[in-house]
Design a protein around this motif. Structure first.
Motif, PDB file in Angstrom:
ATOM      1  N   ALA A  94       6.282  -0.632   6.569  1.00  7.65           N
ATOM      2  CA  ALA A  94       7.438  -0.190   5.783  1.00  7.65           C
ATOM      3  C   ALA A  94       8.740  -0.381   6.546  1.00  7.65           C
ATOM      4  O   ALA A  94       9.730  -0.894   6.011  1.00  7.65           O
ATOM      5  CB  ALA A  94       7.269   1.275   5.380  1.00  7.65           C
TER       6      ALA A  94
ATOM      7  N   GLY B 157       4.506  -6.238   6.565  1.00  4.52           N
ATOM      8  CA  GLY B 157       5.674  -5.543   6.022  1.00  4.52           C
ATOM      9  C   GLY B 157       6.817  -6.479   5.713  1.00  4.52           C
ATOM     10  O   GLY B 157       7.419  -6.411   4.634  1.00  4.52           O
TER      11      GLY B 157
ATOM     12  N   VAL C 118       9.694   1.256   0.009  1.00  4.22           N
ATOM     13  CA  VAL C 118       9.625   1.732   1.393  1.00  4.22           C
ATOM     14  C   VAL C 118       9.481   3.252   1.435  1.00  4.22           C
ATOM     15  O   VAL C 118       8.690   3.804   2.212  1.00  4.22           O
ATOM     16  CB  VAL C 118      10.865   1.281   2.188  1.00  4.22           C
TER      17      VAL C 118
ATOM     18  N   VAL D 200       5.878   4.238   0.456  1.00  5.61           N
ATOM     19  CA  VAL D 200       4.915   3.962   1.525  1.00  5.61           C
ATOM     20  C   VAL D 200       5.077   4.977   2.661  1.00  5.61           C
ATOM     21  O   VAL D 200       4.089   5.480   3.210  1.00  5.61           O
ATOM     22  CB  VAL D 200       5.089   2.524   2.050  1.00  5.61           C
ATOM     23  N   THR D 201       6.326   5.284   3.018  1.00  7.88           N
ATOM     24  CA  THR D 201       6.571   6.261   4.083  1.00  7.88           C
ATOM     25  C   THR D 201       6.037   7.638   3.693  1.00  7.88           C
ATOM     26  O   THR D 201       5.430   8.342   4.517  1.00  7.88           O
ATOM     27  CB  THR D 201       8.071   6.342   4.397  1.00  7.88           C
TER      28      THR D 201
END
Length: 487
Positions: free
Chosen positions: A304, A437, A462, A465-466
């Motif tokens: 990410a 990524g 992003v 995913v984080t």
């Protein structure tokens, strides 16, 4: 055990898991550490240097969106696939020898990158850079373990966090200024050709000053699992080719077939790890909840954030009209955030918070990303680099809290016998995540339309995913090993 290097004063300090450790003189310690740090800095800089340079490279030699995605992915793929193997080759043939081979090959591959007339040769050269880097990087830690005392290792580890933080964003910053300087009319090429100077200095210094492997430093009885290495290579190539081909030209037979081959070989690789006499990844590691959680978290987080850094630089240039040097300065708050957080984690924050320092890093990354998203939604391409700076800085703080700590905690429940295999596996995951990524997030960016909308969609991906990393962070070991300070 006496080193033949003139600056080395060898005294036995007692046995360690890696065998007896020779304490170097102060001058020799700093010399060896400088060489190891130079190797790691070259790797980090070259893994990110194309983030800023990609649009300029494509404008010069063509290649379009595919070249932009493969510039970073080709390097990370070769590095990630061969990194574990590189460590085993160092055990077999000697770390000093592999360090010199890796540094020499990396330097020559950098020259080919800088002189490439077309996209195909440039990608091949990037693969060679990653391959020789995979021979080079594992040797530094092994050399330090063999020749540094415990106190010297603590000093060395204390410098890795800030250095890697600087190098991770220093590549794009250096690239921006070199491109705008247009040295000798070479445009983007000096970002690779500068490695001729740095690499040559490194090879000459290492030849003269790096402690020689003792007679028993190389173990020809060590075996490298060729079948497992081949299965891993096919796995990662199939997955990467499928993802990039599908996102670039559509989900045709080649893309879907490549993904299918990658998944099949992934299953075969894990089966091989359970049956091989000397597997690349110790099977017991895959049963370790803390370790596997760190693998999952590291894969997601590094994928990410590497993609995020890439699309921020693209948005600054393509959306906001910044030239390469201005975009490089726009990334400076990210660097400052990473460095500040790295020093904080070394200064006692990790010991005080335990694994919650990783949770803090994830939350800060989410806060910074959400701030960027709000700014892009409100102002679009009218946004200024100065307005982005606070959110970019907070994002950097979050990255810095995680970069030096995720893998430290991964080793918290790992036995001494498993530490070597675990460290190589974790570093390989980081390199592979960087490649995946940069490929996937830039794919999202390029297929989402106008720059403002593309940046919006990329940030949402992003952030998602984080956020998915948070549950895994709660499964990490509560504490990192006492004698680990990050690398």
């Amino acid at each position: 055990m006496t080193s033949t290097t003139p600056t080395t004063t060898a005294t036995e300090t007692g046995p360690s898991p890696a065998g007896p450790v020779a304490t170097l003189s102060k001058a020799a310690f700093w010399t060896v550490l400088a060489l190891v740090l130079l190797a790691d800095a070259l790797d980090m800089i070259d893994s990110t240097v194309t983030n800023i340079a990609a649009p300029t490279i494509v404008a010069d030699i063509g290649g379009g969106e595919s070249l932009i995605k493969w510039l970073g992915s080709a390097y990370a793929l070769a590095m990630g696939v061969l990194l574990v193997i590189g460590g085993r080759l160092g055990d077999k043939f000697g770390q000093r020898r592999l360090f010199l081979i890796g540094m020499t090959g990396f330097t020559l591959a950098s020259a080919v990158c800088g002189l490439s007339p077309d996209p195909a040769l440039l990608i091949v050269a990037r693969v060679l850079q990653g391959a020789f880097g995979a021979l080079l990087i594992p040797q530094g830690m092994a050399i330090m373990t063999r020749h540094f005392s415990r106190d010297q290792m603590s000093k060395a580890f204390g410098l890795f966090g800030p250095l890697l933080g600087i190098s991770s964003v220093g590549g794009p910053i250096l690239a921006g200024f070199l491109i705008d300087a247009d040295v000798a009319g070479l445009s983007w090429r000096p970002i690779f050709l500068i490695n001729l100077v740095l690499g040559t200095i490194g090879v000459l210094a290492a030849t003269k000053l790096l402690p020689r492997d003792p007679e028993n430093g190389a173990d020809r009885s060590v075996t490298v699992d060729g079948i497992g290495s081949g299965l891993l290579a096919v796995t990662m190539f199939g997955l990467m080719l499928g993802l990039i081909e599908g996102s670039t030209t559509g989900w045709n037979a080649l893309a879907l077939g490549s993904l299918a081959v990658g998944l099949v070989f992934l299953v075969l690789f894990f089966r091989r790890q359970r049956t091989a006499a000397e597997p690349l990844i110790a099977p017991s590691l895959l049963k370790n909840k803390g370790f596997t959680s760190a693998l999952f978290l590291g894969l997601l987080f590094f994928a990410a954030t590497s993609g995020l850094i890439y699309v921020i630089s693209l948005f600054m240039q393509q959306g906001l009209g910044a030239d390469p040097s201005a975009a490089a300065l726009g990334l400076l708050p990210l660097t400052l955030g990473i460095i500040g957080a790295a020093f904080a984690t070394m200064g006692g924050l990790t010991k005080k918070l335990g694994r919650n320092v990783v949770v803090l890093g994830l939350l800060l990354t989410l806060a910074g990303g959400a701030g960027l998203l709000a700014l892009v939604l409100a102002q679009g391409t009218a946004l200024s680099l100065w307005a982005m700076a606070p959110a970019v800085f907070v994002t950097g703080l979050g990255m810095g809290c995680c970069f030096g700590t995720v893998f430290d905690f991964a080793l918290g429940d790992v036995s001494a016998e498993e530490a070597g295999s675990a460290s190589g596996s974790l570093t390989a995951i980081q390199q592979l995540a960087n490649g995946i990524g940069s490929a996937l997030v830039t794919t999202v960016y390029f297929h989402a339309g106008a720059p403002a909308h593309a940046m919006t969609v990329s940030l949402i991906v992003v952030l998602a995913v984080t956020a998915a990393c948070l549950p895994a962070a709660r499964l990490l070991p509560r504490r990192a090993p006492e004698d680990q300070h990050g690398h």
